[in-house]
Design a protein around this motif. Structure first.
Motif, short mmCIF file in Angstrom:
data_model
loop_
_atom_site.label_atom_id
_atom_site.label_comp_id
_atom_site.label_asym_id
_atom_site.label_seq_id
_atom_site.Cartn_x
_atom_site.Cartn_y
_atom_site.Cartn_z
N VAL A 145 -11.53 -38.68 -12.47
CA VAL A 145 -12.81 -38.14 -12.96
C VAL A 145 -13.58 -39.23 -13.70
CG1 VAL A 145 -11.97 -35.78 -13.14
CG2 VAL A 145 -11.66 -37.34 -15.06
N ARG A 146 -13.33 -40.47 -13.36
CA ARG A 146 -13.98 -41.55 -14.10
C ARG A 146 -15.48 -41.58 -13.84
NH1 ARG A 146 -11.64 -47.27 -12.64
NH2 ARG A 146 -12.37 -46.49 -10.60
N ASP A 147 -15.88 -41.41 -12.57
CA ASP A 147 -17.31 -41.46 -12.22
C ASP A 147 -17.89 -40.08 -11.94
OD1 ASP A 147 -17.13 -44.22 -12.38
OD2 ASP A 147 -16.58 -44.41 -10.24
N SER A 148 -17.15 -39.07 -12.32
CA SER A 148 -17.61 -37.72 -12.01
C SER A 148 -18.47 -37.18 -13.15
CB SER A 148 -16.41 -36.79 -11.81
OG SER A 148 -16.85 -35.47 -11.60
N THR A 149 -19.45 -36.37 -12.76
CA THR A 149 -20.32 -35.74 -13.76
C THR A 149 -19.74 -34.41 -14.24
OG1 THR A 149 -21.56 -34.70 -11.98
CG2 THR A 149 -22.37 -36.83 -12.80
N VAL A 150 -18.62 -33.99 -13.64
CA VAL A 150 -18.01 -32.72 -14.02
C VAL A 150 -17.14 -32.94 -15.24
CG1 VAL A 150 -16.51 -30.84 -13.27
CG2 VAL A 150 -18.06 -31.95 -11.63
N ASN A 151 -17.32 -32.14 -16.29
CA ASN A 151 -16.51 -32.22 -17.50
C ASN A 151 -15.31 -31.29 -17.32
OD1 ASN A 151 -15.42 -32.47 -20.02
ND2 ASN A 151 -17.36 -32.11 -21.12
N VAL A 152 -14.19 -31.88 -16.95
CA VAL A 152 -13.00 -31.09 -16.67
C VAL A 152 -12.48 -30.42 -17.94
CG1 VAL A 152 -10.66 -31.18 -15.73
CG2 VAL A 152 -12.44 -32.65 -14.78
N LYS A 153 -12.65 -31.06 -19.09
CA LYS A 153 -12.14 -30.49 -20.35
C LYS A 153 -12.84 -29.19 -20.68
CE LYS A 153 -10.79 -34.92 -22.37
NZ LYS A 153 -10.95 -35.84 -23.53
N GLU A 154 -14.10 -29.03 -20.26
CA GLU A 154 -14.79 -27.77 -20.52
C GLU A 154 -14.37 -26.71 -19.53
OE1 GLU A 154 -18.91 -28.54 -20.49
OE2 GLU A 154 -18.91 -29.70 -22.36
N PRO A 186 -12.85 -33.39 -8.37
CA PRO A 186 -12.70 -32.96 -9.78
C PRO A 186 -13.07 -31.49 -9.99
CG PRO A 186 -13.79 -35.10 -9.63
CD PRO A 186 -13.70 -34.57 -8.24
N ALA A 190 -10.25 -25.60 -20.75
CA ALA A 190 -10.15 -25.98 -22.16
C ALA A 190 -8.75 -25.79 -22.71
CB ALA A 190 -11.16 -25.17 -22.98
#
Length: 440
Positions: free
Chosen positions: A391-400, A370, A403
């Motif tokens: 990205v279901r179990d990922s701690t990375v916020n892809v939307k940020e 991710p 953007a």
């Protein structure tokens, strides 16, 4: 003697009645007396009468003598009020409620002259009437006569037909397509042998036979007569090499959906891709392809393709195949590579070379971390990115991280699909069908 006396009494009674009637008639005859004319002219005469006798006779008759004094007196008396007519209540009697309009009856001659039988109507007028009938009623009308049968199967009435979820016995589809159908929608139907009457080419341009229960030979008998197809959907069917080669006869084909199809080889696939050089939308997802099929796709796909779906090849689609694909089709705007577990972030460089890419699908590509998705933000034209299951179990916020790109907006692809949404709409690539089995 008694009888003689009785007869004499009846004769006396009759004589008395006769004498009294004669006297009354003579009295009435004396009312008007003929007077000798005052002049010797034979053409002029006058009448004279007795005023007393005349007044009594007129009184008996109910007639009143009008003189000047009586006329003046009556002129001074007020006239009695007139009776108001009853209102009939009809709309035709509103201006004059006491008048009833006269309704003329048509004579037998006028009725026969104005009436027109069905056989006397021109073909153009009957076609206008038939155009308002539904499919079952149109089929019933075709049984009336030979002329109606000919008009009921006129190609102007059968431009677009919807036979979805129908049970079509042998010969039905051949008769329908033989009428000159241009748009045919028949998904999830049971198709028998079409049984065409001749080998003439069909007029169909938009054809949807997705998820039908039909043999590959029946599909071949239909497609090898099609040379003018613009959009074709055979999703979920078992196809043969002959069927795939017959698709190549349609050089103007723009949309093709072969999703979940199987049992055709790489050679027929390459022949079809080489012949259909004007393809714009191509869906080859989830077919039972091997590495040879994938190699044929990335090397023979037409340059004109702008929307491509080759998802579902977990162990066949490699990074090198994505690079070859991007070099072959630089105008791609919508690309779906989902469920390709062999792809890594090394393919991002090839994706960044697509200057028109707007929609990208990388769902369930588990070899792509991710955190590496931030590199896709360098694609200036990219608008949406589908990464379901990534990205279901990922701690990375892809939307940020990216953007400016919308994440996970379309769970299902629309590439090559004839009907969008839940499939209840009777449309095929935006074209509505006039005749349909759903109206039964």
């Amino acid at each position: 003697r008694a009888r003689e006396r009785h007869g004499e009494g009846e004769r006396d009674t009759e004589e008395g009645d006769y004498s009294r009637g004669r006297a009354e008639s003579m009295k009435e005859a004396r009312v008007l007396q003929d007077v000798t004319p005052s002049t010797r002219s034979p053409g002029t005469f006058t009448w004279g009468w007795d005023p007393a006798e005349t007044r009594s006779l007129m009184t008996v008759m109910g007639v009143r003598v009008i003189d000047e004094k009586t006329n003046e007196a009556e002129a001074l008396e007020p006239a009695p009020p007139q009776k108001r007519p009853k209102n009939c209540g009809g709309k035709e009697n509103e201006p004059h409620s006491f008048l009833m309009p006269k309704r003329f009856r048509k004579s037998a001659h006028s009725i026969s002259a104005a009436s027109c039988s069905w056989e006397e109507m021109p073909d153009e007028l009957l076609l206008v009437i038939f155009h308002s009938l539904s499919l079952p009623h149109l089929l019933k009308a075709s049984r009336v006569s030979k002329r109606w049968h000919r008009l009921a199967f006129d190609k102007s009435l059968w431009y677009s037909v919807d036979l979805s979820k129908g049970n079509l016995p042998s010969g039905t589809l051949g008769q329908v397509l033989g009428t000159g159908v241009v748009v045919l929608r028949s998904p999830r139907s049971f198709l028998g042998d079409p049984m065409f009457m001749d080998e003439s080419a069909l007029s169909v341009q938009y054809l949807d036979l997705s998820h039908c229960v039909a043999s590959s030979s029946a599909i071949f008998h239909i497609l090898h007569r099609c040379h003018r197809l613009l959009s074709l959907c055979l999703e979920g069917l078992v196809l043969s090499d002959d069927v795939i080669r017959s698709i190549g006869q349609n050089e103007d084909l723009l949309r093709l959906n072969l999703s979940s199809c199987c049992q055709f080889g790489p050679s027929s696939l390459s022949h079809m891709l080489a012949q259909c050089s004007r393809l714009d939308e191509l869906n080859l997802s989830w077919c039972k392809f091997n590495s040879q099929h994938i190699r044929v796709i990335v090397t023979h796909i037409p340059y004109s393709v702008t929307q491509l779906n080759i998802s579902g090849y977990r162990h066949c689609l490699q990074n090198a195949d994505v690079s070859a694909l991007c070099r072959r089709c630089p105008k791609i705007t919508n690309l779906d590579l989902s469920d390709s577990t062999m792809l890594t972030p090394d393919c991002f460089a090839a994706l960044q070379s697509l200057s028109h890419l707007q929609h990208l699908g990388l769902s369930r590509c588990h070899e792509i971390p991710p955190a590496s998705l931030v590199n896709l933000g360098e694609i200036a034209t990219l608008k949406t990115l589908n990464i379901y299951g990534l990205v279901r179990d990922s701690t990375v916020n892809v939307k940020e991280l990216i953007a400016q790109i919308k994440i996970n907006t379309f769970p299902l692809t629309t590439i090559g699909r004839p009907t969008l949404g839940n499939g209840k709409m009777q449309t095929i690539w935006g074209i509505g069908c006039r005749l349909g089995l759903q109206s039964v």
